[in-house]
Scaffold this motif. Structure first.
Motif, short mmCIF file in Angstrom:
data_model
loop_
_atom_site.label_atom_id
_atom_site.label_comp_id
_atom_site.label_asym_id
_atom_site.label_seq_id
_atom_site.Cartn_x
_atom_site.Cartn_y
_atom_site.Cartn_z
N GLY A 171 44.14 38.46 52.73
CA GLY A 171 43.58 39.67 52.14
C GLY A 171 43.41 39.60 50.63
N VAL A 172 44.05 38.60 49.98
CA VAL A 172 43.93 38.45 48.52
C VAL A 172 43.49 37.04 48.13
N THR A 173 43.03 36.27 49.10
CA THR A 173 42.64 34.89 48.80
C THR A 173 41.51 34.84 47.78
N HIS A 174 40.62 35.84 47.78
CA HIS A 174 39.51 35.87 46.81
C HIS A 174 40.02 36.10 45.40
N LEU A 175 41.11 36.86 45.26
CA LEU A 175 41.70 37.10 43.94
C LEU A 175 42.36 35.82 43.42
N TRP A 176 43.06 35.12 44.30
CA TRP A 176 43.68 33.85 43.89
C TRP A 176 42.63 32.79 43.60
N ALA A 177 41.55 32.79 44.37
CA ALA A 177 40.47 31.84 44.09
C ALA A 177 39.89 32.09 42.71
N SER A 178 39.72 33.35 42.34
CA SER A 178 39.20 33.69 41.03
C SER A 178 40.16 33.26 39.93
#
Length: 278
Positions: A171-178
């Motif tokens: 659910g937060v993988t996009h935040l960590w990717a950023s």
């Protein structure tokens, strides 16, 4: 899940960081604790840089509630009662959290390293999967499974754990990717295959302190769009995931356009061999 962010950039960064580490809706107390502890770490750092002695035994600083946050304030020792010493109220009177003298160490002991590891793994999987998408006709080894195997090689973490970490933090993988992409853009990518091993141990607890929240949100928006889109294996790696969303910036770059060539080259070293020809 749409989360409303505060207006002040410092509070925005702390809020985003809290969700990145504690992505479950029911972990609100932990997110508040994290924000409060980071604020205390910053207060202590400012005092140290100013040459003011910081002696935890003198109980000069006390945690108090201020609106929806918990902050550290200077307090006259004579005005402190025994039951007020070094404690903070989290959520309700039934939830008293005893703070240690070393707040950063307290966070580390709360398994922050494991949370960083999960974040790094989840973010890497999304970035690697994006890097593996290209104009050639290649289907095997390009999807989530191939990216997970690549991350196993990068981090030295077993495949079962890599899959588990991604599931916990999808659910937060996009935040960590950023966040990871910003870190890579600011670093020298001319390194060897060991660059990813133990990365979670090199992440500061106050990992959002220098982040530009608008930039982080812009790339995260694109990362989430990529994760929800169909990749060249015919699947969506974040399909059906209730991802954490904020008030995204109106314009954001395409994730593929901001992946530096040097990082893609490093990822390619870990690409699983294909059973099919290009």
């Amino acid at each position: 899940m749409l989360i409303e962010l505060p207006e002040h950039d410092v509070s925005r960064r702390l809020t985003i960081g809290g969700w990145m580490l504690f992505p479950r809706p029911e972990d609100d107390d932990l997110r508040r604790l994290y924000r409060s502890a980071i604020q205390h770490v910053r207060v202590m750092r400012v005092l140290k840089d100013a040459g003011q002695p910081v002696d935890p035994t003198n109980q000069k600083y006390k945690w108090v509630e201020s609106g929806d946050e918990i902050i550290a304030v200077e307090q006259d020792i004579s005005k402190l009662t025994a039951n007020e010493t070094r404690s903070a109220l989290i959520g309700s009177p039934e939830k008293i959290v005893e703070f240690f003298d070393d707040y950063e160490n307290f966070l580390r002991r709360a398994d922050i390293d494991l949370l960083f590891r999960k974040g790094v793994v989840s973010g890497l999987i999304l970035l690697v999967c994006c890097a593996f998408q290209n104009k050639s006709v290649r289907r095997y080894g390009d999807g989530k499974a191939g990216a997970q195997k690549a991350v196993v090689g990068m981090t030295g973490i077993g495949l079962t754990l890599v899959r588990e970490y991604f599931k916990d933090f999808d659910g937060v993988t996009h935040l960590w990717a950023s966040w990871l992409l910003r870190r890579f853009l600011a670093s020298d990518l001319g390194v060897d295959r060991e660059m990813f091993r133990g990365m979670e141990n090199r992440i500061p607890t106050d990992f959002m302190v220098d982040a530009d929240s608008t930039e982080v949100l812009g790339i995260a928006k694109s990362a989430l769009a990529f994760g929800r889109g169909e990749i060249n294996t015919g699947i969506s790696i974040l399909g059906g995931v209730d991802a954490i969303e904020f008030d995204w910036p109106e314009n954001s770059p395409d994730l593929m356009d901001v992946l530096p060539d040097g990082l893609v080259e490093v990822f390619e070293k870990f690409r699983p061999e294909s059973k099919l020809k290009r």
